[in-house]
Design a protein around this motif. Structure first.
Motif, PDB file in Angstrom:
ATOM      1  N   ALA A 183       0.689  -1.136   0.048  1.00  0.00           N
ATOM      2  CA  ALA A 183      -0.087   0.070  -0.067  1.00  0.00           C
ATOM      3  C   ALA A 183       1.095   1.115   0.233  1.00  0.00           C
ATOM      4  O   ALA A 183       0.741   2.154  -0.839  1.00  0.00           O
ATOM      5  N   ALA A 184       1.967   0.886   0.811  1.00  0.00           N
ATOM      6  CA  ALA A 184       2.856   2.225   1.089  1.00  0.00           C
ATOM      7  C   ALA A 184       3.567   2.636  -0.597  1.00  0.00           C
ATOM      8  O   ALA A 184       3.940   3.907  -0.781  1.00  0.00           O
ATOM      9  N   ALA A 185       3.777   1.660  -1.151  1.00  0.00           N
ATOM     10  CA  ALA A 185       4.537   1.754  -2.626  1.00  0.00           C
ATOM     11  C   ALA A 185       3.612   2.054  -3.526  1.00  0.00           C
ATOM     12  O   ALA A 185       3.912   2.343  -4.745  1.00  0.00           O
ATOM     13  N   SER A 186       2.268   2.039  -3.429  1.00  0.00           N
ATOM     14  CA  SER A 186       1.039   2.152  -4.246  1.00  0.00           C
ATOM     15  C   SER A 186       0.882   3.609  -4.613  1.00  0.00           C
ATOM     16  O   SER A 186       1.474   4.411  -3.968  1.00  0.00           O
ATOM     17  N   ALA A 187      -0.107   3.888  -5.722  1.00  0.00           N
ATOM     18  CA  ALA A 187      -0.496   5.292  -6.045  1.00  0.00           C
ATOM     19  C   ALA A 187      -1.223   5.814  -4.882  1.00  0.00           C
ATOM     20  O   ALA A 187      -1.930   6.759  -4.944  1.00  0.00           O
ATOM     21  N   GLY A 188      -1.756   4.894  -3.976  1.00  0.00           N
ATOM     22  CA  GLY A 188      -2.671   5.161  -3.012  1.00  0.00           C
ATOM     23  C   GLY A 188      -2.132   6.607  -2.148  1.00  0.00           C
ATOM     24  O   GLY A 188      -2.976   7.296  -1.901  1.00  0.00           O
ATOM     25  N   VAL A 189      -1.035   6.780  -2.114  1.00  0.00           N
ATOM     26  CA  VAL A 189      -0.475   7.753  -1.377  1.00  0.00           C
ATOM     27  C   VAL A 189      -0.454   9.182  -2.090  1.00  0.00           C
ATOM     28  O   VAL A 189      -0.721  10.216  -1.702  1.00  0.00           O
ATOM     29  N   ARG A 190      -0.413   9.140  -3.524  1.00  0.00           N
ATOM     30  CA  ARG A 190      -0.919  10.390  -4.381  1.00  0.00           C
ATOM     31  C   ARG A 190      -2.484  10.755  -4.143  1.00  0.00           C
ATOM     32  O   ARG A 190      -2.528  11.832  -3.992  1.00  0.00           O
ATOM     33  N   HIS A 191      -3.311   9.815  -3.900  1.00  0.00           N
ATOM     34  CA  HIS A 191      -4.537   9.979  -3.481  1.00  0.00           C
ATOM     35  C   HIS A 191      -4.618  10.789  -2.309  1.00  0.00           C
ATOM     36  O   HIS A 191      -5.342  11.877  -2.375  1.00  0.00           O
ATOM     37  N   ALA A 192      -3.823  10.280  -1.319  1.00  0.00           N
ATOM     38  CA  ALA A 192      -3.842  11.027  -0.055  1.00  0.00           C
ATOM     39  C   ALA A 192      -3.458  12.527   0.007  1.00  0.00           C
ATOM     40  O   ALA A 192      -3.927  13.420   0.521  1.00  0.00           O
ATOM     41  N   GLU A 193      -2.303  12.599  -0.821  1.00  0.00           N
ATOM     42  CA  GLU A 193      -1.738  13.864  -0.932  1.00  0.00           C
ATOM     43  C   GLU A 193      -2.774  14.811  -1.715  1.00  0.00           C
ATOM     44  O   GLU A 193      -3.001  16.100  -1.336  1.00  0.00           O
TER      45      GLU A 193
END
Lengths: 192, 192
Positions: free
Chosen positions: B115-125
DNA sequence: TCGTTTGCCTAGGAGAGCTAGGCTACTACC
DNA sequence: GGTAGTAGCCTAGCTCTCCTAGGCAAACGA
């Protein structure tokens, strides 16, 4: 297998055991074979009580809908306004937390007639009952019901699948604030 | 089997085909065997490229997260405030509507490192970027992000599983009003 | 007491997930 | 250009699940 007496399987006991199994291992892992093992019976025997594996999951969903409707009704008794909103919401989230498998089963889409005969209609009635405290008329009321339901389901669903895991903030706190926000927006619903 | 040339299967082509298949028949029906048939190849051969059936679904999820992040980023370009909120929300709902299988795959819970390496972090940003227009400080910001995400996901999810089907009211209208409500509550976030 | 129904059984087929081990064609290196 | 290595596919075969067909015995109603 030395079977002294009959296992005494009924559709109700089957659905209940399936629901418990779902809470333990997840709906996707609720299998006819596993359920048969639980009753000490061959998997083929269960098809006397259920039509298919999908039918089994639908029964879990219907059971869960009915159970949740009961809890929500209890929580709602004698309350109104924000009090009712919070009670509804907490009963909903509590149920989902305590019964993740049942809750997941509730999300499978039932065919229209099954849905119409389910306890889902009680949910809809109770949700509308809450909104009476906020004095909204149609179509605002429908929009508000949909937003409420979306917020509840979305929060609970994301909480369960770990969507909030990356931030340390307590989810209980966030939940309480979401309910405050919901109350605020329902009290002052924006006009188109 | 008369194999003139190699099928030319790669992990990327596999994930893409799996994602398309998911949109057609649903993630739960994305099977290694079906995918192998699509490439004119035996199912065992695919295990050279993927680790397991679950791994395949994770790849669909990661693909979808990246695609959605791109669309949202495009939609967000040059916007702020409510404009940005609406653009984000519509991009999100559009993607879910056009790609139901990909969207469903996004909901499977990834292990933390994936999850940490996924594009999910871009969503959060990007979600936090939207909130800059509303001037919220922590922990209100986190609470607001969670409520936003809950509303979006909840609405889209219920819309897809037929949760709104029993009321004739247009879901597009309800969606627009939910965004109005969200904007209103973000503009005037209730203090604890 | 005697059907009839109910509740379980065995047998078996189709299809999914996955492993082990083998063959072939492309690639790289001497 | 010959040869070693590896990438990409294969077959065979195991387990598990879903589901059907057909059989047998216990429980029950008349």
């Amino acid at each position: 297998m030395w079977c002294v007496a009959r296992a005494g399987v009924t559709a109700e006991r089957l659905a209940l055991a399936a629901a418990d199994l779902a809470d333990e291992v997840g709906v996707e892992n609720v299998t006819v074979a596993a359920l048969a093992r639980h009753f000490g019976v061959k998997d083929a025997s269960l098809y006397f009580h259920i039509r298919s594996a999908h039918d089994l999951r639908v029964r879990i969903a219907l059971l869960a809908l009915a159970e949740l409707a009961d809890r929500v009704a209890d929580a709602l008794a004698g309350r109104a306004g924000k009090d009712a909103l919070v009670a509804f919401a907490n009963a909903y989230r509590d149920y989902a937390t305590r019964h993740p498998g049942r809750y997941a089963a509730m999300q499978i889409d039932l065919d229209p007639e099954t849905a119409a005969a389910s306890a889902g209609v009680r949910h809809a009635e109770m949700t509308r009952a809450i909104l009476r405290g906020y004095r909204l008329s149609e179509p605002d009321q429908t929009d508000a019901v949909r937003m409420m339901h979306s917020t509840f389901h979305g929060f609970v669903s994301l909480e369960r699948t770990g969507g909030f895991r990356h931030t340390p903030r307590s989810t209980d706190e966030s939940w309480a604030r979401a309910l405050d926000a919901l109350d605020a927006v329902l009290s002052n619903w924006p006009r188109g």
